[in-house]
Design an enzyme around this catalytic site. Structure first.
Site, PDB file in Angstrom:
ATOM      1  N   CYS B  84       0.819  -1.214   0.000  1.00  9.16           N
ATOM      2  CA  CYS B  84       0.000   0.000   0.000  1.00  9.16           C
ATOM      3  C   CYS B  84       0.850   1.260   0.000  1.00  9.16           C
ATOM      4  CB  CYS B  84      -0.934  -0.014   1.199  1.00  9.16           C
ATOM      5  SG  CYS B  84      -1.802  -1.577   1.364  1.00  9.16           S
ATOM      6  N   CYS B 214     -13.665  -0.689   7.524  1.00  9.24           N
ATOM      7  CA  CYS B 214     -12.666  -0.977   6.483  1.00  9.24           C
ATOM      8  C   CYS B 214     -12.711   0.063   5.377  1.00  9.24           C
ATOM      9  CB  CYS B 214     -12.947  -2.333   5.832  1.00  9.24           C
ATOM     10  SG  CYS B 214     -13.069  -3.716   6.983  1.00  9.24           S
ATOM     11  N   HIS B 340      -9.027   3.534  -1.666  1.00  8.47           N
ATOM     12  CA  HIS B 340      -7.660   3.050  -1.492  1.00  8.47           C
ATOM     13  C   HIS B 340      -7.200   2.240  -2.698  1.00  8.47           C
ATOM     14  CE1 HIS B 340      -4.043   1.559   0.213  1.00  8.47           C
ATOM     15  NE2 HIS B 340      -4.508   0.504   0.849  1.00  8.47           N
TER      16      HIS B 340
END
Ligand SMILES: [Zn+2]
Lengths: 133, 392
Positions: B84, B214, B340
């Site tokens: 990430c 999340c 994301h």
């Protein structure tokens, strides 16, 4: 050394390394001591007993693991010091409704189907923790 | 000579089944190029972040295609992978190369397509960032990593788990509120008035984390232009400067033992960045942190030095991290509200930081912001990058 680790675990033996410099244990084995980075290590069999530090009940699995949900993944502190990851051999409902942290456990292994990307292509060997008492 | 960010761009985050990874980078790149007001030929190299192109799009060797797509034939182009944190690693390497004098001006960015890949492939692809042998055989997922951390956090700091879940929910409420007003966010116009109960009662993913604890799966791209001070001043009067960067690494989650809630590599990376910038956490006006999960934002703020260990949850519930609090956190919605797209996340944080420091983030502007810090986490504390940006 992961094959040796998993095959030993299938035979009921938890393989680790003892550091001849600082005396601490590394499990599963690594090229270096997890505490002091020394390479002066010797193979040893650990007690296989420990304490549940934390766990999670997994409801959404990655591709290749879908048939196994829900399953309980736990981090266990071994009596010799290292933390190790595996699954709790417990009904997920019981894990959800009770606080299982601090429970005493002993380790064993189960053979399960592998998946496309896992390094062991024939089967996966999964460390499991059985709650004692 | 100092290093500056002179242009930023990002695609809308969300679902882009009609765009390739290369397309997503190119869209963001040209926005950044126009923002910098420079010519294509000024860009001497491309630093490109991508995590799992192999699994989502069957593509690995992406950097050459990216360079060719934007018309920069034959320049050095490198793909960086740090889960990430991929494009934050790329950014830091670019800054170091420019600082060292190898280049005057380079482009940095990233792209990822996790939403279009679907949940099963997406979850497996994300799980390639955990220990591939010991953690993977147990079926550890990314929500799983932070679920383990959340339960241990509650235990270690003697907070009833249900009470911690409520405090964690404030992270989701806040970040969704800010994501809902950000036109580039995946959840633009959605979930702006979420309640704590909504988070607690949404579908359980990895107990104790629910779906609303999340961040989502996301497709998207982002890019920034990095240049030395001399070139920066020629093309834009007052650029945003890179004041400091830090990076550190860590091994498997289980090897970290009780430090899983302390994120030691992040502490080291943040201290490195503060030292280089010659500032302390008190000097930072707002932060963009890696809130892949609600508990992740709390742990990040503690490890970076903004709060004592075991206390950021209370500060969050009290509003300290809201836009009008002492330390605004993730005014763009963060990973939870904005989305994301893994390889694009790091430079999208830089995008927000730069827009805020230029006073151009009109939908949720932090007042009088002069110093910003970003925080990107790859894996289970495997790759940590912190970047401090500021204006004169
Ligand atoms: Zn040692």
């Amino acid at each position: 050394m992961f094959m040796e680790f998993f095959n030993s675990l299938l035979e009921g033996k938890l393989l680790g390394m003892k550091c001849k410099d600082c005396g601490s244990y590394t499990c599963p084995p690594k090229h270096t001591c997890n505490s002091c980075s020394s390479r002066n290590l010797e193979k040893t069999i650990l007690s296989g007993k420990g304490t549940v530090k934390t766990y999670t009940i997994t409801y959404v699995a990655p591709m290749g693991y879908e048939k196994e949900v829900p399953y309980v993944v736990a981090l266990v502190e071994l009596d010799e010091g290292p933390w190790i990851i595996g699954r709790l051999d417990v009904d997920p409902k019981i894990a959800e409704e009770n606080d299982l942290t601090d429970k005493r456990v002993s380790i064993f292994a189960k053979e399960m189907p592998s998946e496309m990307f896992y390094p062991m292509k024939e089967k996966r060997i999964v460390p499991y923790f059985r709650i004692e008492g | 000579m100092r290093v500056a960010v002179i242009g930023v761009g990002m695609t809308k985050f969300g679902k882009h089944p009609d765009k390739s990874l290369v397309d997503l980078f190119a869209d963001a790149f040209f926005e950044a190029l126009e923002d910098a007001n420079i010519e294509l030929k000024n860009v001497e190299a491309i630093y490109f972040g991508n995590f799992v192109g192999e699994m989502t799009d069957g593509s690995a060797n992406l950097s050459g295609f990216v360079a060719d797509e934007v018309g920069l034939k034959n320049i050095p182009a490198i793909r960086y992978e740090g889960a990430c944190a991929s494009s934050s690693v790329a950014f830091r390497e670019a800054v170091r190369a420019v600082k060292a004098g190898y280049y005057n001006c380079v482009a940095v960015g990233g792209a990822e397509k996790l939403l279009s890949a679907g949940t099963a492939i997406g979850t497996r692809a994300l799980a390639t960032a955990v220990d591939g042998v010991y953690e993977m055989t147990a079926g550890l997922t990314f929500p799983g990593v932070f679920a383990l951390a959340a339960r241990y956090y509650a235990k270690k700091y003697e907070i009833p788990l249900q009470k911690l879940r409520e405090m964690m929910a404030y992270v989701s409420v806040k970040n969704h509120k800010y994501g809902a007003v950000n036109p580039k966010a995946q959840f633009y116009g959605k979930y702006g008035d979420l309640k704590v109960e909504d988070v607690l009662n949404s579908r359980m993913i990895c107990s104790p984390l629910t779906l609303l604890d999340c961040c989502p799966m996301t497709d998207g791209g982002s890019a920034v232009i990095v240049a030395n001070e001399k070139f920066a001043k020629e093309v834009c009067g007052d650029p945003v400067y890179v004041l400091g960067t830090g990076q550190a690494s860590g091994g498997s989650l289980f090897r970290q033992g009780e430090d899983i809630i302390k994120a030691i590599p992040r502490k080291i990376a943040a201290e490195m960045a503060f030292r280089e910038a010659k500032i302390t956490p008190k000097d930072v006006d707002f932060v963009e942190v890696h809130d892949c999960f609600t508990i992740a934002e709390i742990i990040a703020l503690e490890a970076m030095g903004f709060f004592e260990y075991g206390t950021a949850c209370y500060a969050t519930a009290e509003g300290v991290t809201s836009i009008d609090g002492d330390l605004p956190v993730n005014p763009d919605g963060g990973l939870i509200g904005k989305g994301h797209p893994v390889g694009a996340t790091g430079t999208s944080q830089i995008y927000t930081a730069v827009k805020q420091l230029r006073n151009e983030f009109k939908w949720n502007q932090v007042k009088d912001a002069r110093i910003a810090m970003t925080d990107t986490l790859g894996g289970d504390f495997g790759t940590l990058v912190n970047i401090i940006l500021g204006v004169d």
